[in-house]
Design an enzyme around this catalytic site. Structure first.
Site, PDB file in Angstrom:
ATOM      1  CG  HIS A  99     -10.537 -26.530 -12.654  1.00 48.02           C
ATOM      2  ND1 HIS A  99     -10.682 -26.116 -13.961  1.00 48.02           N
ATOM      3  CD2 HIS A  99     -11.481 -25.871 -11.932  1.00 48.02           C
ATOM      4  CE1 HIS A  99     -11.665 -25.222 -14.023  1.00 48.02           C
ATOM      5  NE2 HIS A  99     -12.171 -25.052 -12.801  1.00 48.02           N
ATOM      6  CE1 TYR A 138      -8.392 -25.269  -6.663  1.00 44.98           C
ATOM      7  CE2 TYR A 138      -9.348 -25.392  -8.860  1.00 44.98           C
ATOM      8  CZ  TYR A 138      -9.500 -25.424  -7.485  1.00 44.98           C
ATOM      9  OH  TYR A 138     -10.749 -25.606  -6.939  1.00 44.98           O
ATOM     10  CB  CYS A 189     -20.736 -25.424  -5.741  1.00 46.47           C
ATOM     11  SG  CYS A 189     -22.060 -25.771  -4.571  1.00 46.47           S
ATOM     12  CG  LEU A 232     -18.592 -23.974  -1.898  1.00 43.19           C
ATOM     13  CD1 LEU A 232     -18.068 -25.258  -2.520  1.00 43.19           C
ATOM     14  CD2 LEU A 232     -20.042 -23.738  -2.313  1.00 43.19           C
TER      15      LEU A 232
END
Ligand code: NAI
Ligand code: 15L
Length: 265
Positions: free
Chosen positions: A112, A135, A165, A14
């Site tokens: 998450h 995470y 994404c 990203l």
């Protein structure tokens, strides 16, 4: 237009998109990652920096008007890796904001953080967190830090629980969680253009027919996603075998992450 916009995680998936597509947002883009990146181009600064290094992060944030915080471990890993990048790293970032006066951040949170919610449940900004691994826990922590620095010090953060994404949805689950790059860039623009942001929770997903998430509480940002994962359904269904009815990937919003164990060295 800002004077200087910092993008952390600028060498990542990203970050590379943001480097290319956010040039118009600031006179200078400061690009940072722990790994080497292509050298600085026009109106760019490149800074190699570990988010776990407090002094280096304070120097990194100095003279920045805004931050797109993408840097950190982006999947499940050992606690040592997660805690350096996503726990200490987030603390270091907000402390640097407090000390240097940088007061608007986009925090790349993740689905998450809510991954143990079942796919049959519709969530909004008030839904309880249900992280699906270390995470996910680190992303809940990041959202909590953002909230504390907003209420105590007035530092605004858009906490974006990004779904998936990528250029295209890669499987059936992503028909619900996908966010196009175009819609993410539109969101970033809305966040930095809004007169006031506060510290909202935003679900980072396109206008997917199969969405599990309601962004009604952030309509004030004026973000109107345009893309729809449904356009890829035929392709996805042709390419992915139908998972078993009780597979985590079709039961939980976090998909396969919910079945991952604790990573040890
Ligand atoms: P990525 O893994 O491609 O990029 C993350 C970048 O952070 C990497 O370039 C990495 O070198 C850097 N990084 C890792 N540890 C670091 C440290 N200690 N100090 C400085 N930099 C460090 O991940 P991607 O896909 O670009 O995601 C960006 C952010 O968005 C991540 O925070 C991720 O958790 C979040 N996100 C992304 C989603 C997606 O679908 N791409 C979904 C949900 C959340
Ligand atoms: C994430 O948080 C990850 O960073 C990304 O790589 C994907 O796995 C995404 O979630 C997802 O759930 O699809």
């Amino acid at each position: 237009m800002m004077n200087r916009l910092l993008i952390t995680g600028a060498a990542g998936g990203l970050g590379t998109v943001c480097r290319d597509r956010l040039k118009h947002m600031a006179k200078t883009l400061r690009l940072s990652d722990v790994v080497e990146m292509p050298p600085a181009g026009e109106n760019e600064e490149v800074v190699v920096c570990d988010l776990g290094d407090k002094a280096a992060v304070e120097e990194l944030v100095k003279d920045c008007d805004g931050i797109v915080h993408l840097g950190g471990r982006s999947i499940e890993d050992t606690w040592e890796v997660i805690s350096n990048a996503n726990i200490d790293g987030v603390f270091n970032l907000y402390e640097a904001c407090r000390k240097t006066g940088c007061n608007r951040v986009i925090f790349a949170s993740s689905n998450h953080a809510i991954g143990f919610h079942e796919q049959s449940v519709k969530l909004d900004a008030n839904s309880v967190t249900k992280p699906d691994g270390l995470y996910g826990v680190s992303k809940v922590f990041g959202e909590a830090m953002a909230s504390m620095y907003w209420h105590k010090f007035g530092i605004e953060t858009a906490c974006v629980r990004i779904g998936s994404c990528f250029p295209e949805p890669k499987n059936r689950r992503m028909l619900s969680t996908w966010m196009s790059y175009d819609d993410f860039m539109r969101l970033i623009e809305c966040v930095f253009r809004a007169p006031k942001v506060g510290c909202p929770i935003i679900y980072g997903a396109s206008k997917n027919d199969a969405s599990w998430w309601d962004n009604g509480q952030v309509s004030f940002l004026g973000w109107a996603p345009q893309d729809n994962a449904e356009d890829f359904r035929a392709k996805v269904e042709a390419e992915e075998e139908m998972p078993a009815i009780d597979a985590p990937v079709v039961v939980y919003q976090g998909g396969g992450f919910t079945a991952d164990g604790i990573h040890e060295d």
